[in-house]
Motif scaffolding. Sequence first.
Motif, short mmCIF file in Angstrom:
data_model
loop_
_atom_site.label_atom_id
_atom_site.label_comp_id
_atom_site.label_asym_id
_atom_site.label_seq_id
_atom_site.Cartn_x
_atom_site.Cartn_y
_atom_site.Cartn_z
N MET A 101 1.07 13.43 11.66
CA MET A 101 0.98 12.49 10.54
C MET A 101 0.01 12.99 9.48
O MET A 101 -0.08 12.41 8.40
N GLU A 158 1.00 7.18 1.39
CA GLU A 158 2.45 7.36 1.51
C GLU A 158 3.20 6.05 1.83
O GLU A 158 4.36 5.92 1.49
N ASP A 159 2.51 5.10 2.46
CA ASP A 159 3.18 3.83 2.77
C ASP A 159 2.96 2.78 1.68
O ASP A 159 3.36 1.64 1.83
N GLN A 160 2.26 3.15 0.63
CA GLN A 160 1.89 2.16 -0.38
C GLN A 160 2.69 2.36 -1.67
O GLN A 160 2.31 1.83 -2.71
N SER A 164 -8.38 -3.59 2.45
CA SER A 164 -8.74 -2.52 3.38
C SER A 164 -8.89 -3.15 4.75
O SER A 164 -9.12 -4.35 4.87
N ARG A 183 0.17 -3.26 -10.17
CA ARG A 183 1.60 -3.45 -10.36
C ARG A 183 2.11 -2.45 -11.40
O ARG A 183 1.41 -2.18 -12.38
N LYS A 228 0.34 4.03 12.44
CA LYS A 228 1.02 5.14 11.75
C LYS A 228 1.87 5.94 12.74
O LYS A 228 2.98 6.38 12.41
N LYS A 283 -4.07 14.07 8.39
CA LYS A 283 -5.42 13.65 8.77
C LYS A 283 -5.68 12.20 8.40
O LYS A 283 -5.06 11.66 7.48
N VAL A 284 -6.59 11.56 9.14
CA VAL A 284 -7.05 10.23 8.75
C VAL A 284 -8.51 10.28 8.30
O VAL A 284 -9.09 9.26 7.96
N GLY A 285 -9.11 11.46 8.34
CA GLY A 285 -10.50 11.59 7.90
C GLY A 285 -10.94 13.03 8.02
O GLY A 285 -10.14 13.91 8.37
N THR A 331 -1.96 10.62 3.75
CA THR A 331 -1.73 9.68 4.85
C THR A 331 -1.84 8.24 4.37
O THR A 331 -0.99 7.41 4.67
N TYR A 332 -2.90 7.96 3.61
CA TYR A 332 -3.18 6.57 3.23
C TYR A 332 -2.28 6.05 2.11
O TYR A 332 -2.13 4.84 1.97
N THR A 369 -5.88 13.32 3.99
CA THR A 369 -6.18 11.91 4.25
C THR A 369 -5.62 11.02 3.14
O THR A 369 -5.07 9.95 3.40
N LYS A 429 10.60 6.14 12.25
CA LYS A 429 11.23 6.82 11.11
C LYS A 429 11.89 8.13 11.55
O LYS A 429 12.99 8.46 11.10
N TYR A 439 -5.21 1.64 12.60
CA TYR A 439 -4.40 2.20 11.52
C TYR A 439 -3.67 3.45 11.99
O TYR A 439 -2.46 3.61 11.78
N LEU A 477 -1.91 -2.04 5.83
CA LEU A 477 -2.31 -0.73 5.30
C LEU A 477 -1.34 0.37 5.74
O LEU A 477 -1.09 1.32 5.02
N ALA A 478 -0.77 0.20 6.94
CA ALA A 478 0.17 1.20 7.45
C ALA A 478 1.58 0.94 6.91
O ALA A 478 2.53 1.59 7.33
N GLY A 479 1.72 -0.02 6.00
CA GLY A 479 2.99 -0.23 5.32
C GLY A 479 3.91 -1.24 6.00
O GLY A 479 5.08 -1.33 5.66
#
Lengths: 118, 433, 476
Positions: C310, B172-174, B318, B148, C139, C312-314, B169-170, B166, C146, C135, C172-174
Amino acid sequence: MSLYYAETHEWAEINGKVATVGISDFAQGELGDIVFVELPVVGDTVDAGGFLCEVESVKAVSEIYAPVAGKIIEVNEELEDAPEKINENARGAWICKIEFSTLPDGLLSEEEYLKQNS
Amino acid sequence: MSHYVPHTEADIKAMLKDIGVKSKTELFSDVPKKLLLKELNIPEGITQQEVLEFMQKLADANTVYDVVLRGAGSYKHFLPSTVKNLSSRAEFVTAYTPYQAEISQGILQVIFEYQTMICNLTGMEVSNASVYNGASAAAEAILMCKERNKSKVIILGDIRPDTKSTIITYTEDQGLEILDIPLDKDLKGLKEALDDQVACVYVEQPGYLGNVIDAKEVGDIVKGSGAKYIMGCNPISLAILKSPGECGADIAVGDGQPLGLPLGFGGPYLGFMACTEKMMRKIPGRIVGETVDADGKKAYVLTLQAREQHIRRERALSNICSNQALCALTVTIYLSTIGKQGLIDVANECVNLSHYFKNELSKVQGVEFLEGEFFHEFVTITPGKVDAILSELNKVNILGGLKLDRDRILWCVTETVSKECLDFVVDLIRGVL
Amino acid sequence: MKTIFEKSKIGSKGVEIKKQNVPAYEFPEGYRRKDLDLPEVSEIEVVRHYTGLSRRAFGVDNGFYPLGSCTMKYNPKVNEEVAQMRGFTNIHPLQNEENAQGALKAMHILSEYLCEITGMDDITLQPAAGAHGEYTGLKLISKYHKARGDLKRNKIIVPDSAHGTNPASATLAGFEVINIKSDEEHGVDLEELKKVVGDDTAALMLTNPTTLGLFEKNIVKIAEIVHGAGGKLYYDGANLNAIMGVVRPGDMGFDVIHLNLHKTFSTPHGGGGPGSGPVGCKEEFACFLPGPKVEKYGEEYFLVNLPESMGKVGSFYGNFLVYLKALTYILTLGKEGIPYSAKCAVLNANYLKAKLQDKFDTEKDRHCMHEFVISIKKIKEETGVSAMDIAKAMIDGGVHPPTMYFPLIVDEALMFEPTETETKETLDEAIELLNDLHARAYSDPESLKTAPHNAVIRRPDEVMAARKPVLRYVKP
């Protein structure tokens, strides 16, 4: 000192403006072997009926709700290493102390609570 | 038509009869008729022999280099014969996630040993059973640090482009903002950027361009600010360089590929993740723990499952379910086979050979370098000559370093390259320049 | 068995590393680590140790593995041979495209076939597993809404029967997760759905066949409702094995899908991974796929990065050697073998169900697809024997237990998925075993409650494991 229960299975022992909070014996029985208590954070404020903390058993996570609104002033760190104390004596194993100003409506007496969950 | 259905016509008839239907198609009566597919538009099935011939042709259409001087996230190391042999045992390969502990003790114990090795290598207290790859490990580590009122993440120095992408990507929505801070000499940029909004600092050691830093110095600064410290490491380098634990890291991650996995055109690799005991309940993925069975005998189980998606669902930290277990097993067998001294030797050979190579290159007129300590990767600057150097090497079946731009090449030397070959490459580059 | 650390002996050596005659380089003192604790074991000890551990594991090659929702079918050996070809294992992901044409062609062909099998227009092979695919797919949906300026769509609808990864991936994807209850037939409750869809719906995630192994009969109506509200339909490919080549997600109205190549397309599970979770989509989402993508120009293949991707995812291109196995499988089966395998998976499941439904509670009015769920609730009430007890007793019978306690909406659930690669004889033996366990639940419940009796350990103490975690070996 007086003892109240919330419909969501928490007990609150009232001492002046401080409520000592734990979960009921019925709740610990439903949860099964408790393996971890994510204790609330001292200094945080909580709402009556709002999220207080989480209790984990092997295959489940359950939310515990605050019976009164107020500020967390102390947590029972003993539960960090010995969560089983809740299973052994739910009424004795307090989770935290909350400083509050007024008691919310809808809390149950021990007798009423036990009647509801017998 | 080829397939793996073992039934005879008679079997099928008998089974249909027992079910009480006339045909297999009748079993699909719940599917709206108009949706049923007439025919798949793909080729007819072929025999295994023909498939092997076809796939061999595809394999042959790729260049397998005698010598690889390219790393940048994928490293060619010597693979002892035990590694492939033991990790292809069908009991391991064809098993599912060890949910049923009683018949999965072998896999559970391997993961327990893997966790121990990763903890020892990184100097951390808790390891999970692996995630997909180094890039996703870095992203998951950053998500572990979400708190927080802390909305910033610092990426310090150069990190691998895949990892960077990566992470973006992970996060940006958080609601997390990524700050790129260069590694300047006295870490001034870092000190200025650190405030009480920073959730964590991620640094790679060695960095993308091979550089090695005093990671403990960085750790001390980060810890002072109250942010979490994440180190992304090449696991081979951990044999000799200060461990993340010694540097004060809260989380250590990296790609485990160098520990026994082939190049494989980029995968499957594995992401390793280890953390302090304090962060134990935030680490994602499977974790194996030791316990006892009903008779008091030592046993292993998947544990701390209340963190995971199958229990916590939308509240899970996760979403990971499948991981890279067989790759973790491969790593475990690799590290057992070469042992403590073997890993130190691999690391030293990489360091010695790459420094020898750089030293020899420094004698060639027209080659400049980026400054600083490095592990087994370094950058040369040869203005305008990059393509010429790489194509000359390609002609003699050597995969040269990675072209960063028209002036710079990122080289990597591992224990698989001989001194004689390095001398040859130096001469060839001298010729080009 | 002792751990490899307990077999370690100072000075013991496995395989030695070649040393070359170049000067030694030493890092400054402050850079070097103090000590390193790794095993020191001879090569034969390593071989015996891991061979010993392999004998304490159970794979599809060892026996029947009816683990519901996991599609534990036979993993063909030819797939493994292909994935071990030098021309695939020894190529660097960053070598030039012209030196990796075979690899790129393999990726291109596989992408085309998977699009055809699912009814999608485009696909990425990058996600490493099913959840990773979920995921990535979500996305795509997020980017799509969007990019159109449709910023209100922040909710993902998930049925209560869904895999746990669905809601976890959505978070996780918001997105915010809206759980909806199933109807009496365990399908999507259309009235409930109509109530929750709206201008904030990003997508509905659905598994079809459902996690109860039933085909969602109302799929066309569901698609109309969701699309009508401007939402998208996401297909969780966990259960594709029932319908591959028979009916396509794209034709049912799904917009974005993920596949589990380690389920449907016969690549092995490896004790928990590596899997591969390609994500397919309709044309309107294709520009947002993770990069790089393989494109074909003339006879040559190239890696291309899309401007609106979007990201990379890995690392690199995903689990390449894994999806090569899936390509090998698809090439072998071809246009007829694929639907034939799906139909036989459904045949096997229905045969097993037909033979068990007299003694065990399950859906009797409809044919199941590739799997079905039985409930041990009644047996438990009558005998005290639980789903867990039956599962553990199956271990003594040489059969891997089915999935337990899933889906969450069925009490004391056991979920069986026999797959198409099991013989009738294997199914008959399992039926006999389960009938025997049913009888023993009434005659000798204690023997089930204490099962397994023949495994290398008895039931482990999971409470102790979680209360006092021991997660690594520490020298005494």
